[in-house]
Design a protein around this motif. Structure first.
Motif, mmCIF file in Angstrom:
data_model
loop_
_atom_site.group_PDB
_atom_site.id
_atom_site.type_symbol
_atom_site.label_atom_id
_atom_site.label_comp_id
_atom_site.label_asym_id
_atom_site.label_seq_id
_atom_site.Cartn_x
_atom_site.Cartn_y
_atom_site.Cartn_z
ATOM 1 N N ILE A 73 47.646 38.811 34.106
ATOM 2 C CA ILE A 73 48.756 37.880 34.318
ATOM 3 C C ILE A 73 49.927 38.263 33.431
ATOM 4 C CG2 ILE A 73 49.492 35.492 33.952
ATOM 5 C CD1 ILE A 73 46.667 34.616 34.757
ATOM 6 N N GLN A 74 49.624 38.605 32.206
ATOM 7 C CA GLN A 74 50.662 38.964 31.246
ATOM 8 C C GLN A 74 51.390 40.239 31.673
ATOM 9 O OE1 GLN A 74 47.437 38.168 30.476
ATOM 10 N NE2 GLN A 74 47.878 36.087 29.732
ATOM 11 N N ASP A 75 50.654 41.200 32.229
ATOM 12 C CA ASP A 75 51.280 42.442 32.708
ATOM 13 C C ASP A 75 52.252 42.156 33.854
ATOM 14 O OD1 ASP A 75 49.791 44.002 30.935
ATOM 15 O OD2 ASP A 75 48.158 44.290 32.375
ATOM 16 N N VAL A 76 51.855 41.292 34.765
ATOM 17 C CA VAL A 76 52.708 40.964 35.907
ATOM 18 C C VAL A 76 53.970 40.244 35.424
ATOM 19 C CG1 VAL A 76 52.872 39.638 38.040
ATOM 20 C CG2 VAL A 76 50.775 40.904 37.522
ATOM 21 N N ILE A 156 43.768 40.145 39.712
ATOM 22 C CA ILE A 156 44.595 39.959 38.521
ATOM 23 C C ILE A 156 43.706 39.309 37.465
ATOM 24 C CG2 ILE A 156 46.677 38.928 37.547
ATOM 25 C CD1 ILE A 156 47.292 40.942 39.750
ATOM 26 N N TRP A 157 43.701 39.865 36.278
ATOM 27 C CA TRP A 157 42.816 39.378 35.229
ATOM 28 C C TRP A 157 43.564 38.451 34.284
ATOM 29 C CZ3 TRP A 157 37.621 40.941 35.036
ATOM 30 C CH2 TRP A 157 37.273 41.924 35.971
ATOM 31 N N SER A 159 43.608 37.816 30.630
ATOM 32 C CA SER A 159 43.109 38.437 29.405
ATOM 33 C C SER A 159 42.764 37.408 28.333
ATOM 34 C CB SER A 159 44.142 39.427 28.854
ATOM 35 O OG SER A 159 45.382 38.784 28.619
ATOM 36 N N GLU A 160 43.402 36.239 28.379
ATOM 37 C CA GLU A 160 43.111 35.214 27.366
ATOM 38 C C GLU A 160 41.770 34.543 27.628
ATOM 39 O OE1 GLU A 160 46.447 32.597 27.462
ATOM 40 O OE2 GLU A 160 47.834 34.078 26.588
ATOM 41 N N LYS A 161 41.489 34.240 28.900
ATOM 42 C CA LYS A 161 40.215 33.602 29.247
ATOM 43 C C LYS A 161 39.113 34.612 29.541
ATOM 44 C CE LYS A 161 42.448 29.530 31.261
ATOM 45 N NZ LYS A 161 42.628 28.708 32.499
ATOM 46 N N GLN A 162 39.490 35.898 29.617
ATOM 47 C CA GLN A 162 38.553 36.995 29.906
ATOM 48 C C GLN A 162 37.827 36.760 31.232
ATOM 49 O OE1 GLN A 162 36.308 37.119 26.083
ATOM 50 N NE2 GLN A 162 37.225 39.133 25.817
ATOM 51 N N ILE A 163 38.607 36.458 32.266
ATOM 52 C CA ILE A 163 38.035 36.251 33.587
ATOM 53 C C ILE A 163 38.876 36.974 34.627
ATOM 54 C CG2 ILE A 163 36.937 34.031 33.082
ATOM 55 C CD1 ILE A 163 39.320 32.664 34.431
ATOM 56 N N LYS A 164 38.227 37.292 35.737
ATOM 57 C CA LYS A 164 38.896 37.921 36.863
ATOM 58 C C LYS A 164 39.383 36.839 37.808
ATOM 59 C CE LYS A 164 38.172 39.387 41.357
ATOM 60 N NZ LYS A 164 37.741 38.549 42.511
#
Length: 381
Positions: A73-76, A156-157, A159-164
């Motif tokens: 999400i952060q990358d997008v 889209i991953w 990264s904070e929640k470590q989920i796909k």
């Protein structure tokens, strides 16, 4: 399941598909004279610019070149923040599945219908996509793995929640896919093997799947046969062009399969391995594949009827053994063990594995006992 021709099926393929060496030249008239956003990794950008066809493309090109494996999400959000002002006629997603998934997200978000909605809104409220017509997306894969060039999904991953997480909807499928095996000829060993295992697994995942049809099983059988022939050849010689061609077609066919069925239990089990331990996606899905196959052979052997009919194998034991040989040859288990210290670490996240919607697609009833059995058997294989 079987070969009963009376079995009903439906099919939706919104993508215009072009396959074969040199087919990428067909991209040129689609982009000539237009304002194009190209989404790629830094390596992908260099490959694009050095290409005989793309190097002198007559278009106004703008770039996003920091795409990494498993976009977040952060990358997008970062990609949206760095966009030049104005609109684009089309997006070219050039690279592996991550670049294409990133391109799908961008095609959605830069649409005039998106009304500046954040990527998280679409992930949390998928119904919002029904009112958005994404910008035209041209997908050009440079790996033979995900088949993302023909699927209506984007991973889209968080990264904070470590989920796909996933975007999904018919409009998300690329408008055009140009699958040119020549673009994979120089791919290094690790991404070749990881992507190849992903393609083979996706074909199998569409077979042991509640949504499987005669058509998807036919495609899956062809994809699996290609993989069983080509992957050992690539393990011996990465420059084998015939093997590269077979794998490009296998990935495309497997992508078509899961565009109709979605994936299943191997993918559900893989997500924590990637999100929490950093295991590359192809190795993560291949890790459990042989044990899942063994379980299906014991309880639902008929799901493999089309595979045996098309493959040059005597029986299901031969199919299982050949698949195990290829998975071992490409190093899936060592790749997992390089990132995960013990099977107990994986078992700790089995509730996440079974809660994935992909687990619901599996043809057999799933529970934590079966998940744990597959994990332990795969670890000790």
């Amino acid at each position: 399941m079987g070969t009963d021709i009376s079995e009903p099926w439906a099919l939706e393929i919104p993508t215009s598909i072009h396959f074969g060496r040199g087919c990428r030249r067909g991209v040129l008239p689609l982009v000539a004279g237009k304002k194009i956003l190209v989404v790629a990794s830094s390596r992908g950008k260099q490959q694009f610019l050095d290409d005989d066809y793309f190097g002198s493309v007559a278009a106004e090109l703008h770039w996003i070149t920091d795409v990494k494996e498993n976009p977040t999400i952060q990358d997008v959000r970062k990609g949206m923040a760095n966009l030049p002002i104005g609109t684009f006629d089309a997006i070219v997603a050039f690279g592996g599945g991550s670049a294409i998934d990133f391109g799908k997200a961008m095609a959605l978000l830069i649409s005039k219908d998106a009304k500046d909605l954040d990527i998280a809104r679409f992930l949390e409220e998928p119904g919002l996509m029904a009112d958005v017509k994404p910008v035209t997306l041209i997908a050009i894969p440079t790996t033979s793995g995900t088949g993302a060039e023909v699927t209506p999904f984007a991973t889209i991953w968080d990264s904070e929640k470590q989920i796909k997480m996933s975007l999904a909807g018919p409009s998300l499928a690329p408008a055009y896919a140009f699958v040119d095996p020549e673009l994979t000829d120089t791919l290094p060993q690790e991404p070749t093997f990881s992507a190849g295992l992903d393609a083979m697994n996706q074909a199998f995942e569409s077979v042991w799947n509640k949504k499987s049809t005669r058509i998807t099983r036919h495609w899956a059988a062809a994809a699996i046969q290609n993989c069983l022939i080509a992957l050992p050849k690539l393990a011996e010689d990465l420059a084998d062009q015939e093997a590269r061609d077979l794998m490009a077609e296998a990935a495309l066919l497997a992508g078509l399969c899961i565009s109709q069925t979605r994936t299943s239990i191997c993918h559900a089990m893989s997500y924590p391995l990637t999100a929490r331990f950093g295991v590359s996606h192809g190795y993560a899905v291949a890790f459990s594949m042989v044990e899942v196959m063994r379980t299906c052979i014991e309880q639902r052997p008929q799901v493999f009827n089309e595979i045996l009919a098309q493959a040059d194998l005597d029986d299901l034991a031969a199919l299982r053994d050949k698949t195990k040989e290829v998975v071992g040859l490409l190093g899936a288990l060592p790749a997992v063990k390089a990132r995960v210290d013990s099977v107990e670490q994986m078992v700790e996240f089995q509730s996440e594995m079974i809660s994935s919607t992909r687990a619901d697609n599996f043809v057999l009833p799933m529970d934590l006992t079966l998940i744990e059995k597959i994990l332990r058997s795969s670890w000790n294989s």
